[in-house]
Scaffold this motif. Structure first.
Motif, PDB file in Angstrom:
ATOM      1  N   LYS A  36       0.828  -1.206   0.000  1.00 23.35           N
ATOM      2  CA  LYS A  36       0.000   0.000   0.000  1.00 23.35           C
ATOM      3  C   LYS A  36       0.861   1.253   0.000  1.00 23.35           C
ATOM      4  O   LYS A  36       0.572   2.219  -0.710  1.00 23.35           O
ATOM      5  N   LYS A  37       1.928   1.254   0.799  1.00 21.14           N
ATOM      6  CA  LYS A  37       2.813   2.423   0.835  1.00 21.14           C
ATOM      7  C   LYS A  37       3.485   2.643  -0.511  1.00 21.14           C
ATOM      8  O   LYS A  37       3.634   3.792  -0.955  1.00 21.14           O
ATOM      9  N   ILE A  38       3.885   1.567  -1.173  1.00 25.11           N
ATOM     10  CA  ILE A  38       4.530   1.691  -2.481  1.00 25.11           C
ATOM     11  C   ILE A  38       3.550   2.255  -3.506  1.00 25.11           C
ATOM     12  O   ILE A  38       3.875   3.173  -4.264  1.00 25.11           O
ATOM     13  N   VAL A  39       2.322   1.724  -3.533  1.00 24.28           N
ATOM     14  CA  VAL A  39       1.319   2.193  -4.498  1.00 24.28           C
ATOM     15  C   VAL A  39       0.970   3.653  -4.238  1.00 24.28           C
ATOM     16  O   VAL A  39       0.894   4.457  -5.174  1.00 24.28           O
ATOM     17  N   ILE A  40       0.789   4.029  -2.986  1.00 22.76           N
ATOM     18  CA  ILE A  40       0.475   5.426  -2.653  1.00 22.76           C
ATOM     19  C   ILE A  40       1.638   6.336  -3.037  1.00 22.76           C
ATOM     20  O   ILE A  40       1.435   7.429  -3.570  1.00 22.76           O
ATOM     21  N   GLY A  41       2.862   5.894  -2.794  1.00 19.99           N
ATOM     22  CA  GLY A  41       4.031   6.684  -3.178  1.00 19.99           C
ATOM     23  C   GLY A  41       4.122   6.902  -4.676  1.00 19.99           C
ATOM     24  O   GLY A  41       4.434   8.008  -5.139  1.00 19.99           O
ATOM     25  N   ILE A  42       3.818   5.865  -5.439  1.00 21.18           N
ATOM     26  CA  ILE A  42       3.838   5.989  -6.906  1.00 21.18           C
ATOM     27  C   ILE A  42       2.749   6.953  -7.368  1.00 21.18           C
ATOM     28  O   ILE A  42       2.978   7.795  -8.251  1.00 21.18           O
ATOM     29  N   LEU A  43       1.553   6.858  -6.773  1.00 21.54           N
ATOM     30  CA  LEU A  43       0.464   7.769  -7.144  1.00 21.54           C
ATOM     31  C   LEU A  43       0.806   9.221  -6.808  1.00 21.54           C
ATOM     32  O   LEU A  43       0.553  10.127  -7.610  1.00 21.54           O
ATOM     33  N   ILE A  44       1.395   9.437  -5.644  1.00 21.46           N
ATOM     34  CA  ILE A  44       1.773  10.797  -5.252  1.00 21.46           C
ATOM     35  C   ILE A  44       2.848  11.340  -6.179  1.00 21.46           C
ATOM     36  O   ILE A  44       2.805  12.510  -6.586  1.00 21.46           O
ATOM     37  N   ALA A  45       3.804  10.502  -6.549  1.00 19.43           N
ATOM     38  CA  ALA A  45       4.852  10.942  -7.478  1.00 19.43           C
ATOM     39  C   ALA A  45       4.264  11.290  -8.840  1.00 19.43           C
ATOM     40  O   ALA A  45       4.665  12.288  -9.468  1.00 19.43           O
ATOM     41  N   ALA A  46       3.290  10.503  -9.306  1.00 18.37           N
ATOM     42  CA  ALA A  46       2.660  10.783 -10.593  1.00 18.37           C
ATOM     43  C   ALA A  46       1.880  12.102 -10.544  1.00 18.37           C
ATOM     44  O   ALA A  46       1.954  12.914 -11.481  1.00 18.37           O
ATOM     45  N   VAL A  47       1.165  12.345  -9.447  1.00 18.01           N
ATOM     46  CA  VAL A  47       0.426  13.608  -9.305  1.00 18.01           C
ATOM     47  C   VAL A  47       1.402  14.785  -9.252  1.00 18.01           C
ATOM     48  O   VAL A  47       1.162  15.833  -9.855  1.00 18.01           O
ATOM     49  N   PHE A  48       2.522  14.602  -8.571  1.00 17.15           N
ATOM     50  CA  PHE A  48       3.533  15.657  -8.495  1.00 17.15           C
ATOM     51  C   PHE A  48       4.071  15.992  -9.884  1.00 17.15           C
ATOM     52  O   PHE A  48       4.179  17.172 -10.254  1.00 17.15           O
ATOM     53  N   ILE A  49       4.384  14.977 -10.664  1.00 15.62           N
ATOM     54  CA  ILE A  49       4.919  15.206 -12.012  1.00 15.62           C
ATOM     55  C   ILE A  49       3.885  15.912 -12.883  1.00 15.62           C
ATOM     56  O   ILE A  49       4.220  16.846 -13.635  1.00 15.62           O
ATOM     57  N   VAL A  50       2.624  15.506 -12.784  1.00 14.23           N
ATOM     58  CA  VAL A  50       1.563  16.154 -13.562  1.00 14.23           C
ATOM     59  C   VAL A  50       1.416  17.620 -13.149  1.00 14.23           C
ATOM     60  O   VAL A  50       1.286  18.508 -14.013  1.00 14.23           O
TER      61      VAL A  50
END
Length: 89
Positions: A36-50
């Motif tokens: 869950k932490k890995i998936v949330i981290g990836i989602l947050i990184a994707a939102v940051f890049i966008v």
């Protein structure tokens, strides 16, 4: 019988008509805390890049449209900062 028919027969016998995979998902059995932490981290990184991309793209466009694009990216970045700081209250 094999497959879905067997699954539904088993459900009818037990009286639990919720599909077993859905019940497992609701209990959180498919992901442990690390996943869950890995998936949330990836989602947050994707939102940051966008959001950063929106700010950069908005900077290139002169006018009201560029301004609103930058503001949308800025609000996204402020939202991410709020989510990060919320856990340290």
């Amino acid at each position: 019988m094999h497959g879905a028919n067997t699954e539904y027969l088993m459900l009818a016998e037990t009286g639990n008509f919720e599909r077993p995979m859905m019940a497992e998902w609701k209990r959180g059995g498919f992901m442990n805390e690390f996943t869950k932490k890995i998936v949330i981290g990836i989602l947050i990184a994707a939102v940051f890049i966008v959001c950063v991309a929106l700010v950069v793209i908005g900077q290139r466009n002169i006018g009201v449209q560029g301004l609103f694009t930058q503001l949308l990216g800025l609000f996204g970045l402020v939202g991410l900062l709020w989510l990060y700081n919320r856990q340290y209250k």
